[in-house]
Enzyme design. Structure first.
Site, PDB file in Angstrom:
ATOM      1  N   SER A  28       0.316  -1.578   0.342  1.00  0.00           N
ATOM      2  CA  SER A  28      -0.039   0.172  -0.264  1.00  0.00           C
ATOM      3  C   SER A  28       0.966   1.248  -0.089  1.00  0.00           C
ATOM      4  O   SER A  28       0.999   2.337  -0.186  1.00  0.00           O
ATOM      5  CB  SER A  28      -0.916  -0.120   1.594  1.00  0.00           C
ATOM      6  OG  SER A  28      -0.156   0.016   2.290  1.00  0.00           O
ATOM      7  N   CYS A  90       1.816  -6.650   2.254  1.00  0.00           N
ATOM      8  CA  CYS A  90       1.162  -6.171   2.385  1.00  0.00           C
ATOM      9  C   CYS A  90       0.785  -7.068   2.825  1.00  0.00           C
ATOM     10  O   CYS A  90      -0.733  -7.718   2.743  1.00  0.00           O
ATOM     11  CB  CYS A  90       0.306  -5.306   2.004  1.00  0.00           C
ATOM     12  SG  CYS A  90      -0.728  -4.317   2.550  1.00  0.00           S
ATOM     13  N   CYS A 200       2.147  -5.465  10.290  1.00  0.00           N
ATOM     14  CA  CYS A 200       2.106  -4.497   9.728  1.00  0.00           C
ATOM     15  C   CYS A 200       3.955  -4.660   8.428  1.00  0.00           C
ATOM     16  O   CYS A 200       5.157  -4.576   9.110  1.00  0.00           O
ATOM     17  CB  CYS A 200       2.192  -3.514   9.504  1.00  0.00           C
ATOM     18  SG  CYS A 200       1.887  -2.377   8.814  1.00  0.00           S
ATOM     19  N   THR A 201       4.090  -4.823   7.552  1.00  0.00           N
ATOM     20  CA  THR A 201       4.987  -4.670   6.709  1.00  0.00           C
ATOM     21  C   THR A 201       6.227  -2.994   7.046  1.00  0.00           C
ATOM     22  O   THR A 201       6.876  -2.671   6.620  1.00  0.00           O
ATOM     23  CB  THR A 201       5.168  -5.407   5.536  1.00  0.00           C
ATOM     24  OG1 THR A 201       4.554  -4.050   4.747  1.00  0.00           O
ATOM     25  CG2 THR A 201       5.525  -6.433   5.010  1.00  0.00           C
TER      26      THR A 201
HETATM   27  N1  DGL Z   1       2.414  -2.820   5.278  1.00  0.00           N
HETATM   28  C1  DGL Z   1       0.835  -2.648   5.116  1.00  0.00           C
HETATM   29  C2  DGL Z   1       0.546  -4.423   5.892  1.00  0.00           C
HETATM   30  O1  DGL Z   1       0.996  -4.652   5.568  1.00  0.00           O
HETATM   31  C3  DGL Z   1       0.241  -1.154   5.971  1.00  0.00           C
HETATM   32  C4  DGL Z   1      -1.328  -1.232   5.222  1.00  0.00           C
HETATM   33  C5  DGL Z   1      -2.390   0.020   5.532  1.00  0.00           C
HETATM   34  O2  DGL Z   1      -1.757   0.428   4.709  1.00  0.00           O
HETATM   35  O3  DGL Z   1      -3.073   0.087   6.422  1.00  0.00           O
HETATM   36  O4  DGL Z   1      -0.736  -4.060   6.138  1.00  0.00           O
END
Ligand code: DGL
Length: 295
Positions: A28, A90, A200-201
Site C-alpha cells: 500500500s 502487505c 504490518c510491513t
Molecule cells: N504495509 C501494510 C501491511 O502490511 C500496511 C497496510 C495499510 O496501508 O494500512 O498491512
C-alpha cells in the site's frame, strides 16, 4: 514460518519466462521496502520492481472491496511490466485479497501474514502482543491463524492506528509517535507479553522506537527474511530463479502512485540508494469511481 506458505501457486506453468525477468513487489505504501531489503539480501541476482500505492494508503482504513480492487489492478500492472512473480508485501492486502488475486493472475504469488506461529513457538511467558492493521486483525485469515496457534498462548491484538500514516510521512521517531507506540505496548508489557509480532510491513521501520520502549523485555517478530526465503522456494519450484550475471542484477526500479518523495527518501535511508521514483497511474474500478465523483 510465516511467509504465508500456502500462497505460492505451484500449479502455474511458466512457458518461456526468462529467469532474468523481474520480481514485482507491492505494498500500500512504503512498508514493502522492509521486504524488498530482505529479498535483495537473500536473492541478490533478482531484478526487482517495487510499487508503492501511497496515493491510496493506508489500506487499513479502507473497505475490503477497495483493497481487493487495488491489489488486483497493481498485480495485473506488474504482470504487464513482465514480472515473473509477485510478492504482495502487505499483510492487509494479503488478508483481504490473496485468494482473488491468485485466481486472476497467471504468475506465482507470495503473500505475507503476521508471524503468529513463530511467536507461539518462542514465547516463554505464553503471552504475546500483535500489532497489525484493523483490517488484518478482523480478517478471516488472521482469525484462522490465531485459532491454529493460540491454543496455549495468549495473543493481545492491538490495531496500530496511526502507525502506517507516520511511516508514510517518514516519521519513525517523533515524540507523538513514541507516545502512540507506548500507549499500544505498555498494556502488553503489563500483561506479561515477552514477544511482539510486527504484523504490518511498515512496522519494522519503527523497531528503534519500539526497542526504546520495550528494551529487552520483548522479542520482535519480523517476517521479512522468511518471505524472501519463500520467494526463493517459489522461484526454484517454477525454474525461474535468476542466475548470477557478470554485470550483476540491475538496481531495483521504484514506482509510486503519489509523487514518490517519501519513497525516494526512505529508499535513500534504508537501502542507501539514490533511486529515481517514477510516478505511475494505475487505474482500477474503485479509483475510477472516486475520480468521477464531483468535487
Ligand atoms: N504495509 C501494510 C501491511 O502490511 C500496511 C497496510 C495499510 O496501508 O494500512 O498491512
Amino acid at each position: 514460518m510465516p511467509a504465508e506458505s500456502p500462497c505460492s501457486n505451484a500449479s502455474i506453468a511458466l512457458p518461456g519466462v526468462a529467469s532474468r525477468a523481474p520480481v514485482g513487489i507491492f505494498d500500500s505504501g512504503l512498508g514493502g521496502l522492509s521486504v524488498l531489503r530482505a529479498v535483495r539480501a537473500q536473492l541478490p541476482d533478482e531484478a526487482l520492481l517495487y510499487v508503492a500505492d501511497s496515493l491510496y494508503a493506508p489500506y487499513g482504513e479502507r473497505d475490503d472491496d477497495f483493497i481487493a480492487d487495488r491489489t488486483l489492478a497493481i498485480g495485473e500492472w506488474l504482470a504487464r511490466q513482465g514480472a515473473k512473480a509477485l510478492i504482495v508485501a502487505c499483510n492487509t492486502a494479503t488478508a483481504q485479497s490473496i485468494a482473488l488475486v491468485r485466481e486472476k493472475l497467471s504468475i506465482p504469488l507470495v503473500g505475507v501474514e503476521p508471524g503468529i506461529k513463530p511467536a507461539a513457538l518462542q514465547s516463554k511467558t505464553r503471552v504475546a502482543g500483535v500489532l497489525a492493521t484493523q483490517v488484518t486483525l478482523r480478517s478471516a485469515r488472521f482469525q484462522a491463524l490465531l485459532e491454529r496457534y493460540a491454543a496455549d498462548c495468549r495473543f493481545i491484538c492491538q490495531p496500530g492506528h496511526g502507525l502506517v500514516q507516520a511511516v508514510e510521512r517518514c516519521d519513525v521517531g517523533s515524540t507523538e509517535l513514541r507516545a502512540l507506540l507506548a500507549s499500544y505496548l505498555e498494556p502488553m508489557l503489563a500483561a506479561g507479553a515477552d514477544t511482539l509480532v510486527l504484523g504490518c510491513t511498515h512496522y519494522p521501520f519503527l523497531d528503534a522506537a519500539i526497542r526504546d520502549i520495550v528494551g529487552d523485555r520483548m522479542a520482535l517478530i519480523d517476517t521479512s527474511v522468511a518471505i524472501a526465503r519463500q520467494l526463493e522456494r517459489v522461484l526454484e519450484q517454477h525454474g525461474v530463479r535468476a542466475t548470477p550475471e557478470t554485470a550483476g542484477a540491475p538496481p531495483p526500479r521504484f514506482y509510486s502512485t503519489d509523487n514518490g518523495t517519501h519513497l525516494r527518501q526512505l529508499v535513500a535511508t534504508l537501502l542507501n540508494m539514490d533511486a529515481q521514483v517514477e510516478r505511475v497511474l494505475i487505474p482500477s474500478r474503485r479509483t475510477a469511481a472516486l475520480s468521477s465523483q464531483p468535487a
